[in-house]
Design an enzyme around this catalytic site. Structure first.
Site, PDB file in Angstrom:
ATOM      1  N   GLY A  26     -32.464 -58.616  -2.925  1.00 46.94           N
ATOM      2  CA  GLY A  26     -32.822 -57.104  -2.765  1.00 46.94           C
ATOM      3  C   GLY A  26     -32.716 -55.786  -3.778  1.00 46.94           C
ATOM      4  O   GLY A  26     -32.350 -55.051  -3.165  1.00 46.94           O
ATOM      5  N   TYR A 164     -40.279 -56.649  13.265  1.00 47.10           N
ATOM      6  CA  TYR A 164     -39.517 -56.101  11.534  1.00 47.10           C
ATOM      7  C   TYR A 164     -37.428 -56.778  12.858  1.00 47.10           C
ATOM      8  O   TYR A 164     -37.057 -57.292  12.429  1.00 47.10           O
ATOM      9  CB  TYR A 164     -39.185 -54.522  11.879  1.00 47.10           C
ATOM     10  CG  TYR A 164     -38.056 -54.704  10.693  1.00 47.10           C
ATOM     11  CD1 TYR A 164     -38.030 -54.765   9.404  1.00 47.10           C
ATOM     12  CD2 TYR A 164     -37.465 -53.288  10.954  1.00 47.10           C
ATOM     13  CE1 TYR A 164     -36.431 -54.196   8.772  1.00 47.10           C
ATOM     14  CE2 TYR A 164     -36.537 -53.015  10.541  1.00 47.10           C
ATOM     15  CZ  TYR A 164     -36.056 -53.749   8.812  1.00 47.10           C
ATOM     16  OH  TYR A 164     -35.349 -53.074   8.104  1.00 47.10           O
TER      17      TYR A 164
HETATM   18  N1  LIG Z   1     -33.937 -47.365   4.533  1.00 48.09           N
HETATM   19  C1  LIG Z   1     -33.673 -47.831   5.424  1.00 48.09           C
HETATM   20  O1  LIG Z   1     -32.795 -47.508   6.547  1.00 48.09           O
HETATM   21  C2  LIG Z   1     -32.955 -49.491   5.758  1.00 48.09           C
HETATM   22  C3  LIG Z   1     -32.500 -49.633   7.518  1.00 48.09           C
HETATM   23  C4  LIG Z   1     -31.617 -50.658   8.380  1.00 48.09           C
HETATM   24  C5  LIG Z   1     -31.954 -51.592   7.207  1.00 48.09           C
HETATM   25  N2  LIG Z   1     -33.432 -51.884   6.016  1.00 48.09           N
HETATM   26  C6  LIG Z   1     -33.112 -52.726   5.234  1.00 48.09           C
HETATM   27  O2  LIG Z   1     -32.111 -52.323   4.017  1.00 48.09           O
HETATM   28  C7  LIG Z   1     -32.368 -54.115   3.000  1.00 48.09           C
HETATM   29  C8  LIG Z   1     -32.787 -53.065   1.982  1.00 48.09           C
HETATM   30  O3  LIG Z   1     -34.659 -52.620   2.294  1.00 48.09           O
HETATM   31  P1  LIG Z   1     -34.507 -50.949   1.519  1.00 48.09           P
HETATM   32  O4  LIG Z   1     -34.628 -50.139   2.453  1.00 48.09           O
HETATM   33  O5  LIG Z   1     -33.763 -50.406   0.141  1.00 48.09           O
HETATM   34  O6  LIG Z   1     -36.134 -51.732   0.977  1.00 48.09           O
HETATM   35  P2  LIG Z   1     -36.945 -51.731  -0.470  1.00 48.09           P
HETATM   36  O7  LIG Z   1     -36.774 -49.936  -1.160  1.00 48.09           O
HETATM   37  O8  LIG Z   1     -38.458 -51.748   0.054  1.00 48.09           O
HETATM   38  O9  LIG Z   1     -35.985 -52.890  -1.236  1.00 48.09           O
HETATM   39  C9  LIG Z   1     -36.028 -54.044  -0.688  1.00 48.09           C
HETATM   40  C10 LIG Z   1     -35.899 -54.746  -1.773  1.00 48.09           C
HETATM   41  O10 LIG Z   1     -35.699 -56.330  -1.729  1.00 48.09           O
HETATM   42  C11 LIG Z   1     -36.832 -57.398  -2.708  1.00 48.09           C
HETATM   43  N3  LIG Z   1     -37.302 -57.943  -1.965  1.00 48.09           N
HETATM   44  C12 LIG Z   1     -38.408 -57.801  -1.047  1.00 48.09           C
HETATM   45  N4  LIG Z   1     -39.038 -59.503  -0.922  1.00 48.09           N
HETATM   46  C13 LIG Z   1     -38.368 -60.265  -1.521  1.00 48.09           C
HETATM   47  C14 LIG Z   1     -38.172 -61.479  -1.700  1.00 48.09           C
HETATM   48  N5  LIG Z   1     -38.992 -61.438  -1.038  1.00 48.09           N
HETATM   49  N6  LIG Z   1     -36.966 -62.579  -2.168  1.00 48.09           N
HETATM   50  C15 LIG Z   1     -36.523 -61.472  -3.391  1.00 48.09           C
HETATM   51  N7  LIG Z   1     -36.618 -59.870  -2.738  1.00 48.09           N
HETATM   52  C16 LIG Z   1     -37.434 -59.183  -2.508  1.00 48.09           C
HETATM   53  C17 LIG Z   1     -37.022 -56.541  -3.438  1.00 48.09           C
HETATM   54  O11 LIG Z   1     -37.217 -56.422  -4.345  1.00 48.09           O
HETATM   55  P3  LIG Z   1     -39.027 -57.490  -4.745  1.00 48.09           P
HETATM   56  O12 LIG Z   1     -40.063 -56.592  -4.193  1.00 48.09           O
HETATM   57  O13 LIG Z   1     -38.861 -57.678  -6.758  1.00 48.09           O
HETATM   58  O14 LIG Z   1     -38.377 -58.723  -4.136  1.00 48.09           O
HETATM   59  C18 LIG Z   1     -36.764 -54.807  -3.555  1.00 48.09           C
HETATM   60  O15 LIG Z   1     -35.385 -55.048  -3.831  1.00 48.09           O
HETATM   61  C19 LIG Z   1     -33.738 -54.371   3.919  1.00 48.09           C
HETATM   62  O16 LIG Z   1     -33.130 -55.634   4.497  1.00 48.09           O
HETATM   63  C20 LIG Z   1     -33.723 -53.425   5.128  1.00 48.09           C
HETATM   64  O17 LIG Z   1     -34.998 -54.536   6.539  1.00 48.09           O
HETATM   65  C21 LIG Z   1     -33.569 -50.850   6.150  1.00 48.09           C
END
Ligand SMILES: NC(=O)c1ccc[n+]([C@@H]2O[C@H](COP(=O)([O-])OP(=O)(O)OC[C@H]3O[C@@H](n4cnc5c(N)ncnc54)[C@H](OP(=O)(O)O)[C@@H]3O)[C@@H](O)[C@H]2O)c1
Length: 259
Positions: A26, A164
């Protein structure tokens, strides 16, 4: 005088990841891109994983250190094995696997949640992390580190996010189980659980005045996480200073779980 602990000549630096060989899934945007920058700036070698190769290459071009770009889907068992093998082929080994790829496609109750959406969330967020950990454990040696990106929503859900939240709660059980299984191999398994950070995934909340106010109301520090707030937790768990820490959850949430 009572017998004293023998003081070592030096102590491992907390958060020192210089020279570590690190896979980050990710990594093409949001928190994964942030982690890639932080680890690369700290002298680690990073392998960037996500589905969109073009986005990964752009991130790779931003980084100061050596980078490997491996595009594919974390729900694919063979792809995870290929990433582990690719890191070993390039670097001769692998020290850290950060299973961070995640999706949160819906904000709806159970009746509006199609079972296919439930399955997709579990598949990426939970099964993807398991497949990554499995591939990592095969090639890692003593001192290996597996870190899952969980979420405070795994412990304290909000409305409409049952799939989620279940996936993120599942990561805690997975980390504890794997921590037991992999302790004899000298590999630790932990979860970092972020609170609210401004990433593409969080835009639904950020852009809704009602939901954004709810985030602040439930965060003791009354703010969203900054770009400098998160990576230190991962770097600490990845560093030699954390070798006795396994099966834990490190919340990085400005006190979200207190309010
Ligand atoms: N943002 C927050 O406030 C927050 C809070 C708590 C936890 N999180 C967690 O932090 C992590 C990152 O979140 P984020 O906020 O950075 O989300 P994001 O901006 O949507 O980024 C998600 C990343 O995961 C990749 N991805 C998604 N599905 C995939 C798959 N099947 N195979 C390989 N790569 C995949 C996406 O790239 P592609 O689409 O190109 O594959 C992207 O690089 C997640 O696990 C999320 O649940 C986020």
């Amino acid at each position: 005088m009572a017998e004293q602990i023998e003081i070592p000549r030096s102590f491992p630096g907390a958060g020192d990841v210089a020279g570590k060989r690190v896979v980050i899934t990710g990594a093409s945007r949001g928190l994964g891109r942030l982690l890639a920058h932080a680890f690369s700036h700290a002298g680690a070698r990073v392998a960037l994983v996500a589905r969109e190769e073009k986005d990964l290459k752009e991130v790779g071009d931003e980084l100061p250190g050596p980078t490997l770009v491996l595009s594919g889907d974390v729900t694919d068992e063979e792809f995870n094995e290929a990433v582990a093998d690719g890191a070993v082929a390039e670097w001769g080994g692998l020290d850290v696997w950060i299973a961070n790829a995640g999706i949160s496609p819906i904000v709806a109750g159970p009746l509006e949640t199609d079972p296919s959406v439930w399955r997709a969330v579990l598949d990426v967020n939970l099964t993807g992390a398991f497949l990554g950990a499995r591939a990592a454990a095969r090639v890692m040696g003593e001192g290996g580190r597996i870190i899952f990106t969980g979420s405070v929503l795994g412990e304290r859900p909000r409305e409409g996010l049952a799939a989620y939240s279940a996936s993120k709660a599942g990561l805690v059980g997975l980390a504890k189980g794997l921590a037991l299984d992999l302790a004899p191999a000298g590999i630790t398994v932990n979860v970092v659980a972020p609170g609210w950070f401004d990433s593409p995934l969080a835009q639904h909340w950020k852009n809704s005045p009602k939901l954004a106010a709810g985030v602040l109301d439930h965060t003791a520090q009354r703010r969203w996480g900054d770009a400098t707030d998160l990576a230190g937790a991962y770097q600490f768990l990845a560093s030699d200073a954390a070798s006795f820490i396994t099966g834990t959850v490190l919340n990085v949430d400005g006190g979200y779980l207190l309010v």
